[in-house]
Design a protein around this motif. Structure first.
Motif: not given
Length: 259
Positions: A155-167
């Protein structure tokens, strides 16, 4: 039908000098506001009559009673054991039926109150999640309690968003997504397949309760919408469930408070 969206939470409470104090209760688990003493939920089949959606045949009933500490009161024959760390944080909850373990949940925290490890053990589930957080990136790794690796989510944060990648266990991308937050509350989650096809979409209201869930797979597609009515505390007292636009279920909740 009950759909549950699970989100990763970062806690930041000040308390113990060695470790942050993290408040935990079954009130939070059920997303209940205020000091709830009891909650009775009755589900009915929804019917549309004369332009109104009304409850008809009763389908299911559930009654939950809570102690003043926010933990569920257990039915006869069941007991609970709670272990805490030196700061009073719950690190292990075990539910027994007689002498047999029915459900075990465990937690581990760092100095900032981030949950480093959590897990569940039941008859049908036995896994744990281990987290790493460097102040910017959270990595969550899931394992069976036997030690076998399941998958890893970054998970990474950017302002009001959280992005994620699952492996997966081979390091191959399984899915990725976006989590949209507003005033500290998750309002929308989008999940895509590795080839960028939207698989699931969850939309929540300002109380973090689900108002829309949509799932798209190669062999089926579903969409549920929820119309919620609240009391003054911010708890749902009536919910109408729509299945592809058709009302199918009405849930009525009667809530009693300690205060």
């Amino acid at each position: 039908m009950r759909i549950v969206c699970v989100f990763v939470l970062l806690f930041a409470f000040v308390g113990c000098t060695k470790k942050a104090k993290v408040e935990y209760s079954d009130w939070k688990y059920y997303n209940l506001q205020g000091k709830v003493k009891s909650m009775k939920r009755v589900d009915y089949e929804a019917k549309e009559k004369f332009g109104e959606i009304v409850p008809e045949d009763k389908k299911e009933e559930e009654i939950l009673n809570f102690g003043e500490d926010g933990m569920l009161e257990l039915p006869s024959g069941k007991t609970r054991k709670i272990d805490r760390d030196e700061c009073g944080n719950i690190v292990r909850i075990v539910i027994y039926t007689g002498d047999s373990v029915e459900n075990e949940r465990f937690f581990e925290y760092n100095a900032q109150g981030l949950v480093l490890c959590r897990g569940v053990k039941t008859e049908h589930r036995d896994y744990e999640s281990r987290n790493r957080y460097d102040g910017k990136t959270l990595v969550e790794q899931d394992y069976f309690r036997s030690g076998k690796f399941i998958d890893r989510t970054k998970y990474t944060e950017q302002e009001s968003k959280r992005y994620y990648k699952t492996y997966d266990s081979d390091g191959k991308l399984k899915s990725y997504g976006e989590i949209f937050r507003e005033n500290g509350v998750t309002r929308k989650t989008l999940e895509y397949s590795s080839d960028s096809v939207l698989m699931t979409e969850c939309v929540c209201d300002e109380y973090s309760n689900l108002i829309m869930y949509q799932e798209n797979k190669s062999y089926y597609s579903i969409k549920y919408e929820y119309q919620n009515e609240y009391d003054k505390k911010g708890n749902i007292i009536k919910q109408i469930t729509y299945d592809d636009g058709v009302p199918t279920l009405i849930s009525i909740r009667t809530i009693e408070y300690f205060e």
